[in-house]
Write an enzyme that holds these catalytic residues in place. Sequence first.
Site, PDB file in Angstrom:
ATOM      1  N   CYS A 111     -32.085 -12.315  -2.850  1.00 40.15           N
ATOM      2  CA  CYS A 111     -31.036 -11.565  -2.152  1.00 40.15           C
ATOM      3  C   CYS A 111     -30.642 -10.288  -2.876  1.00 40.15           C
ATOM      4  O   CYS A 111     -29.882  -9.489  -2.365  1.00 40.15           O
ATOM      5  CB  CYS A 111     -29.817 -12.462  -2.016  1.00 40.15           C
ATOM      6  SG  CYS A 111     -30.274 -14.093  -1.523  1.00 40.15           S
ATOM      7  N   HIS A 247     -24.118  -8.284  -0.321  1.00 39.42           N
ATOM      8  CA  HIS A 247     -25.001  -9.284   0.286  1.00 39.42           C
ATOM      9  C   HIS A 247     -24.141 -10.253   1.090  1.00 39.42           C
ATOM     10  O   HIS A 247     -23.122 -10.746   0.600  1.00 39.42           O
ATOM     11  CB  HIS A 247     -25.775 -10.027  -0.815  1.00 39.42           C
ATOM     12  CG  HIS A 247     -26.498 -11.230  -0.309  1.00 39.42           C
ATOM     13  ND1 HIS A 247     -27.249 -11.236   0.842  1.00 39.42           N
ATOM     14  CD2 HIS A 247     -26.594 -12.488  -0.816  1.00 39.42           C
ATOM     15  CE1 HIS A 247     -27.766 -12.432   1.034  1.00 39.42           C
ATOM     16  NE2 HIS A 247     -27.375 -13.217   0.043  1.00 39.42           N
ATOM     17  N   ASN A 277     -26.994 -15.597   6.460  1.00 42.53           N
ATOM     18  CA  ASN A 277     -27.492 -15.027   5.214  1.00 42.53           C
ATOM     19  C   ASN A 277     -28.965 -14.664   5.411  1.00 42.53           C
ATOM     20  O   ASN A 277     -29.809 -15.534   5.521  1.00 42.53           O
ATOM     21  CB  ASN A 277     -27.332 -16.080   4.109  1.00 42.53           C
ATOM     22  CG  ASN A 277     -27.854 -15.597   2.785  1.00 42.53           C
ATOM     23  OD1 ASN A 277     -28.648 -14.657   2.712  1.00 42.53           O
ATOM     24  ND2 ASN A 277     -27.417 -16.245   1.719  1.00 42.53           N
TER      25      ASN A 277
HETATM   26  O1  LIG Z   1     -18.869 -26.320   0.687  1.00 41.77           O
HETATM   27  C1  LIG Z   1     -18.888 -25.091   0.873  1.00 41.77           C
HETATM   28  O2  LIG Z   1     -17.896 -24.390   1.156  1.00 41.77           O
HETATM   29  C2  LIG Z   1     -20.226 -24.398   0.685  1.00 41.77           C
HETATM   30  C3  LIG Z   1     -20.374 -24.042  -0.796  1.00 41.77           C
HETATM   31  C4  LIG Z   1     -21.743 -23.437  -1.036  1.00 41.77           C
HETATM   32  N1  LIG Z   1     -21.991 -22.290  -0.137  1.00 41.77           N
HETATM   33  C5  LIG Z   1     -22.825 -21.301  -0.567  1.00 41.77           C
HETATM   34  C6  LIG Z   1     -23.255 -21.244  -1.889  1.00 41.77           C
HETATM   35  C7  LIG Z   1     -24.107 -20.216  -2.272  1.00 41.77           C
HETATM   36  C8  LIG Z   1     -24.503 -19.289  -1.345  1.00 41.77           C
HETATM   37  C9  LIG Z   1     -25.440 -18.213  -1.701  1.00 41.77           C
HETATM   38  C10 LIG Z   1     -26.737 -18.276  -1.202  1.00 41.77           C
HETATM   39  C11 LIG Z   1     -27.664 -17.303  -1.529  1.00 41.77           C
HETATM   40  C12 LIG Z   1     -29.052 -17.402  -1.028  1.00 41.77           C
HETATM   41  O3  LIG Z   1     -29.361 -16.235  -0.386  1.00 41.77           O
HETATM   42  C13 LIG Z   1     -27.299 -16.212  -2.329  1.00 41.77           C
HETATM   43  C14 LIG Z   1     -26.003 -16.141  -2.837  1.00 41.77           C
HETATM   44  C15 LIG Z   1     -25.083 -17.152  -2.532  1.00 41.77           C
HETATM   45 CL1  LIG Z   1     -23.505 -17.069  -3.198  1.00 41.77          CL
HETATM   46  C16 LIG Z   1     -24.031 -19.377  -0.035  1.00 41.77           C
HETATM   47  N2  LIG Z   1     -23.202 -20.374   0.317  1.00 41.77           N
HETATM   48  C17 LIG Z   1     -21.715 -22.492   1.286  1.00 41.77           C
HETATM   49  C18 LIG Z   1     -20.350 -23.130   1.529  1.00 41.77           C
END
Ligand SMILES: O=C(O)C1CCN(c2ccc(-c3cc(CO)ccc3Cl)cn2)CC1
Length: 320
Positions: A111, A247, A277
């Site tokens: 990313c 991002h 994403n």
């Molecule tokens: O339980 C909750 O709230 C969940 C907790 C975890 N979450 C996440 C965690 C990490 C990412 C993420 C992914 C990438 C990959 O491109 C890059 C950068 C990030 Cl910060 C996106 N979401 C979703 C909600």
Amino acid sequence: NNWQIVTTASYVPQMTVSNDRLSTIMDTSDEWIRTRTGIRRRHISQGENTADLATQVGQRLLAKAHWAPTSLDLIIIATMSPDSYTPSTAAIVQGFLGATAARAFDVSAACSGFVYALDIASRFIGSECHRVMVIGSEVLSKITNWQDRTTAVLFGDGAGGVLIETDPEPHLLGQHLATFGDRGNQLVAGQTRVNHQFPPTITDVSPFQMNGRAVYRFATHAVPISIQTALQNAGLTADQVDRFILHQANIRIIQQVARRLVQPMTKFPTNIDQYGNTSAASEPILLDECVRQGLIRRGDLVVLSGFGGGLTVGTMIIKY
Ligand SMILES: O=C(O)C1CCN(c2ccc(-c3cc(CO)ccc3Cl)cn2)CC1
């Protein structure tokens, strides 16, 4: 050597998948997805691979700039979901566009890929390289485990990019790139394995596996530091920035970064609700939308910041 963004473009597959539709194939809900990520729908490719999305962006870029494909000196595609090991997605795009004078290669920084690719392009550009195409393109749907609700609800497909050209004025005012390889195992996709037998067997592509909490914590810590460092390199402060193009990984992370930088959310446009994403494609898609909507104008101070797999973070300060 100085360069300027000449034009922006983006392209997403036609089909959209709503949160409700996902809740019919896995144990999730629109309410959970929307409140925890900010995502409402995502575009999912039907038959178009990463090079096809990138080629659509390339054609739109060349048409908007009225450049002949043969005038391109370099094509860089940032992707974590290439069509193949070889040829590179950039080489495929070079062939599709007929950009016969352009060297072409991929950049793999998940990313942060678009910022990494733009940084590499800015080091190529100069006396022998005047016109560069930089595109972030992803078909994440092909490496997603659609039974894993912790990752399948997060990602979407899409592509976006820019044309840059040498310019007498400096527009890249500062940058900061960093990689934390010791934490790379927190976000893995497409892992290959080498077994002990001979001849070894070809392994299939492993789907996304993510330690969400760890990557989330990394992002909320690393992104503000990266942005502050890039601003310091440029001799600027966050107050002077017009737009932060982050991002689009999670709406709460964007809100957290805005708070850490003590900046209003109006400086942080978001479109994660529409696309999910899209990894390396998320910044150029958002940049193109902001330019089209007049949220970014010539002379504006724009921060591009990507973060994710590697683990990596990359920030660039640009006078648009
Ligand atoms: O339980 C909750 O709230 C969940 C907790 C975890 N979450 C996440 C965690 C990490 C990412 C993420 C992914 C990438 C990959 O491109 C890059 C950068 C990030 Cl910060 C996106 N979401 C979703 C909600």
